[in-house]
Write an enzyme that holds these catalytic residues in place. Structure first.
Site, PDB file in Angstrom:
ATOM      1  N   LYS A 280       0.897  -1.067   0.080  1.00 57.75           N
ATOM      2  CA  LYS A 280      -0.047   0.119   0.055  1.00 57.75           C
ATOM      3  C   LYS A 280       0.961   1.400   0.083  1.00 57.75           C
ATOM      4  CE  LYS A 280      -1.568  -1.252   4.284  1.00 57.75           C
ATOM      5  NZ  LYS A 280      -0.855  -2.368   4.784  1.00 57.75           N
TER       6      LYS A 280
ATOM      7  N   HIS B 180       0.611  -2.983  15.391  1.00 56.76           N
ATOM      8  CA  HIS B 180       1.343  -2.183  14.465  1.00 56.76           C
ATOM      9  C   HIS B 180       1.319  -0.977  15.317  1.00 56.76           C
ATOM     10  CE1 HIS B 180       2.421   0.780  11.343  1.00 56.76           C
ATOM     11  NE2 HIS B 180       2.377   0.206  10.346  1.00 56.76           N
TER      12      HIS B 180
ATOM     13  N   SER C   7       2.461   4.537  12.137  1.00 58.15           N
ATOM     14  CA  SER C   7       3.257   4.969  11.092  1.00 58.15           C
ATOM     15  C   SER C   7       4.182   5.954  11.159  1.00 58.15           C
ATOM     16  CB  SER C   7       2.545   4.831   9.801  1.00 58.15           C
ATOM     17  OG  SER C   7       3.510   4.952   8.642  1.00 58.15           O
TER      18      SER C   7
ATOM     19  N   GLY D 292       5.937   0.942  10.648  1.00 54.63           N
ATOM     20  CA  GLY D 292       6.076   2.104  11.407  1.00 54.63           C
ATOM     21  C   GLY D 292       7.460   2.753  11.225  1.00 54.63           C
TER      22      GLY D 292
ATOM     23  N   GLU E  71       6.138  -5.795   8.573  1.00 54.87           N
ATOM     24  CA  GLU E  71       5.375  -5.318   7.582  1.00 54.87           C
ATOM     25  C   GLU E  71       5.983  -3.655   7.338  1.00 54.87           C
ATOM     26  OE1 GLU E  71       1.180  -5.518   8.911  1.00 54.87           O
ATOM     27  OE2 GLU E  71       1.396  -7.568   9.115  1.00 54.87           O
ATOM     28  N   PRO E  72       7.106  -3.501   6.966  1.00 57.76           N
ATOM     29  CA  PRO E  72       7.480  -2.325   6.744  1.00 57.76           C
ATOM     30  C   PRO E  72       7.326  -1.732   5.457  1.00 57.76           C
ATOM     31  CG  PRO E  72       9.299  -4.090   6.633  1.00 57.76           C
ATOM     32  CD  PRO E  72       8.127  -4.646   6.888  1.00 57.76           C
ATOM     33  N   GLY E  73       6.647  -0.568   5.529  1.00 64.38           N
ATOM     34  CA  GLY E  73       6.302   0.123   3.944  1.00 64.38           C
ATOM     35  C   GLY E  73       7.612   1.197   3.703  1.00 64.38           C
ATOM     36  N   ARG E  74       7.152   2.359   4.569  1.00 60.51           N
ATOM     37  CA  ARG E  74       7.873   3.490   4.275  1.00 60.51           C
ATOM     38  C   ARG E  74       9.507   3.255   4.502  1.00 60.51           C
ATOM     39  NH1 ARG E  74       6.257   8.056   6.075  1.00 60.51           N
ATOM     40  NH2 ARG E  74       4.003   7.549   6.566  1.00 60.51           N
TER      41      ARG E  74
ATOM     42  N   TYR F  82       3.711   6.663   0.816  1.00 58.49           N
ATOM     43  CA  TYR F  82       2.270   7.386   0.780  1.00 58.49           C
ATOM     44  C   TYR F  82       2.135   8.555   0.118  1.00 58.49           C
ATOM     45  CZ  TYR F  82       2.239   3.741   4.370  1.00 58.49           C
ATOM     46  OH  TYR F  82       2.307   2.482   4.979  1.00 58.49           O
TER      47      TYR F  82
HETATM   48  C1  LIG Z   1      -1.450  -3.470   8.510  1.00 59.84           C
HETATM   49  C2  LIG Z   1      -0.327  -2.518   7.884  1.00 59.84           C
HETATM   50  N1  LIG Z   1       0.983  -3.042   8.072  1.00 59.84           N
HETATM   51  C3  LIG Z   1       2.084  -2.231   7.506  1.00 59.84           C
HETATM   52  C4  LIG Z   1       1.635  -0.966   7.278  1.00 59.84           C
HETATM   53  C5  LIG Z   1       2.773  -0.180   6.866  1.00 59.84           C
HETATM   54  O1  LIG Z   1       3.176   0.807   7.570  1.00 59.84           O
HETATM   55  P1  LIG Z   1       4.823   1.965   7.472  1.00 59.84           P
HETATM   56  O2  LIG Z   1       4.806   2.267   6.183  1.00 59.84           O
HETATM   57  O3  LIG Z   1       4.489   2.865   8.624  1.00 59.84           O
HETATM   58  O4  LIG Z   1       5.880   0.854   7.726  1.00 59.84           O
HETATM   59  C6  LIG Z   1       0.404  -0.426   7.438  1.00 59.84           C
HETATM   60  C7  LIG Z   1       0.324   1.016   7.406  1.00 59.84           C
HETATM   61  O5  LIG Z   1      -0.536   1.672   7.375  1.00 59.84           O
HETATM   62  C8  LIG Z   1      -0.417  -1.183   7.993  1.00 59.84           C
HETATM   63  O6  LIG Z   1      -1.742  -0.696   8.292  1.00 59.84           O
END
Ligand SMILES: Cc1ncc(COP(=O)(O)O)c(C=O)c1O
Length: 421
Positions: free
Chosen positions: A62, A191, A194, A231, A268-271, A374
């Site tokens: 996402k 979580h 973020s 996060g 589950e790292p995104g950013r 994002y």
């Molecule tokens: C379920 C879940 N996992 C992972 C993420 C990714 O978070 P981040 O980008 O802060 O690492 C999010 C972000 O909203 C989330 O809702």
């Protein structure tokens, strides 16, 4: 640029130079665009494995579903956190095996669970009774992870109001309900929110998970997965040294390796993976100077071709500081109170205000670093502005790491820049 531009990747030798890459790209793109350094993403994966070898990252799609980022992460063996049918579809289209996917959405649309079942993507999260009933009806064989709420008040984007179950007052009852349906709960996730520097919160959450692992064992489960969520900031390579030591210590204390021999630890790292890989380039197309009666300048407003409805949609969502940089312009030393607006007709389309900047000219180029998280997935088509163009870069040393079946078109940065675009 041709519509195959997403397959063009420029190879650089030595160190990546942002300003030089921008200048070169300006020769071929006369619009706003992103510079994306795919080697930065690869380095993030290397650092993660080095500093947190017990924790397996699942990139949160996402955050930025740019196809070349996904291809890069898939090539270097990263796993994925998908929140919808479409994200799962996108990852499966890259030939990623189903055991590298977690469907990490606690409140799923029923048809998306059906799709996951058809595809055998069987690992998914939940945090409430109705979701248990829904999964029970559609996919009773799924492997489930209970998400608890453990939000840090210091996170810039707090998730606790919408997601997670209270670890004391709700989680045990949910586990009992799942057990009564004979569902297969395999672990616990959380979580902390973020953009969070409150690394101690990971320690507290890991401890809360340990208590629920014990409760799970008491009622007949045998949990095998601990998922520490996302996060983590991704703006600098230094941060992982700090958060990894706190997380590793908490894991060693509450989930020691000699006791939890077959435990899998997910994240589950995104950013973390994409923030620093992307730089957004925007051009000043209009200017308005407001003067006092004596003719002196009161303030200056600039209008650029990127704003809140395109890649700065996160501005109204959170208190993040925007730091514009100007690509080589005449330095005068004198600064003025400045506001930078986006290009749309909406008066809230404001990128930053009351900053001190030297006088700029129409046509000057602004650039914004750390723009990978994002931004791209949130942009809107308001006022019919087109999607932002991309220019991808990769170090020559990393070329062999990209799966050949993805058929990226590699060009040498200096020799071929103007060819085949
Ligand atoms: C379920 C879940 N996992 C992972 C993420 C990714 O978070 P981040 O980008 O802060 O690492 C999010 C972000 O909203 C989330 O809702």
């Amino acid at each position: 640029m041709s519509n195959k531009s997403s397959e063009n990747v420029f190879l650089f030798s030595k160190k990546f130079d942002v300003e030089n890459s921008i200048k070169k790209t300006l020769q071929i793109i006369n619009d706003s665009f992103y510079i994306c350094n795919l080697s930065d993403v690869i380095q993030k994966q290397k650092d993660w494995l080095k500093y947190m070898p017990r924790v397996k990252p699942h990139y949160a799609v996402k955050c930025n579903d740019d196809i070349n980022v996904l291809k890069t992460l898939a090539s270097v063996g990263c796993s994925f956190d998908c929140a919808t049918l479409w994200e799962i579809e996108k990852i499966l289209s890259l030939n990623v095996s189903i055991d590298r996917i977690i469907f990490a959405n606690t409140t799923k649309i029923a048809s998306h669970i059906e799709y996951a079942k058809q595809q055998n993507v069987n690992l998914m999260t939940f945090d409430n009774e109705d979701e248990i009933e829904k999964i029970m009806k559609i996919y009773p064989d799924a492997r489930l992870i209970l998400r608890i709420r453990y939000s840090s008040e210091k996170a810039i984007y707090k998730l606790g109001r919408k997601f997670g179950s209270d670890p004391i007052s709700e989680a045990p009852q949910l586990l009992e309900l799942a057990k009564s349906y004979n569902l297969n709960v395999v672990g616990i996730s959380f979580h902390i929110g973020s953009s969070c520097e409150d690394y101690e919160a990971y320690g507290g959450a890991i401890k809360a998970c340990r208590r629920l692992f014990e409760f799970g064992t008491e009622i007949g489960f045998n949990f095998k997965i601990l998922d520490i969520g996302g996060g983590f900031f991704g703006d600098s390579f230094n941060r992982i040294r700090q958060f990894s030591s706190i997380i590793n210590n908490a894991l060693d204390e509450h989930f020691p390796q000699n006791e939890f021999t077959d435990l899998e630890i997910f994240s589950e790292p995104g950013r973390y993976f994409v923030e620093s890989a992307f730089t957004l380039i925007s051009q000043i197309h209009s200017r308005k100077v407001t003067r006092n009666v004596d003719g002196s300048i009161l303030d200056i407003m600039y209008y650029q071709n990127e704003g809140v409805y395109s890649n700065f949609l996160f501005i109204p969502l959170g208190p993040e500081e925007i730091i514009p940089k100007v690509l080589s312009h005449k330095r005068t030393g004198e600064t003025f109170k400045t506001t930078i607006w986006g290009p749309t007709c909406d008066s809230t389309d404001k990128v930053c205000e009351n900053i001190d900047l030297e006088m700029l000219e129409i046509g000057d180029i602004m650039y914004y670093e750390n723009m990978g998280a994002y931004t791209i997935p949130l942009r809107t088509p308001f006022n019919a502005f087109q999607t932002t163009k991309m220019a991808y870069f990769l170090s020559e040393d990393d070329k062999s790491k990209i799966d050949e079946s993805y058929q990226l078109n590699f060009h040498h940065f200096n020799a071929d820049f103007n060819n085949n675009l």
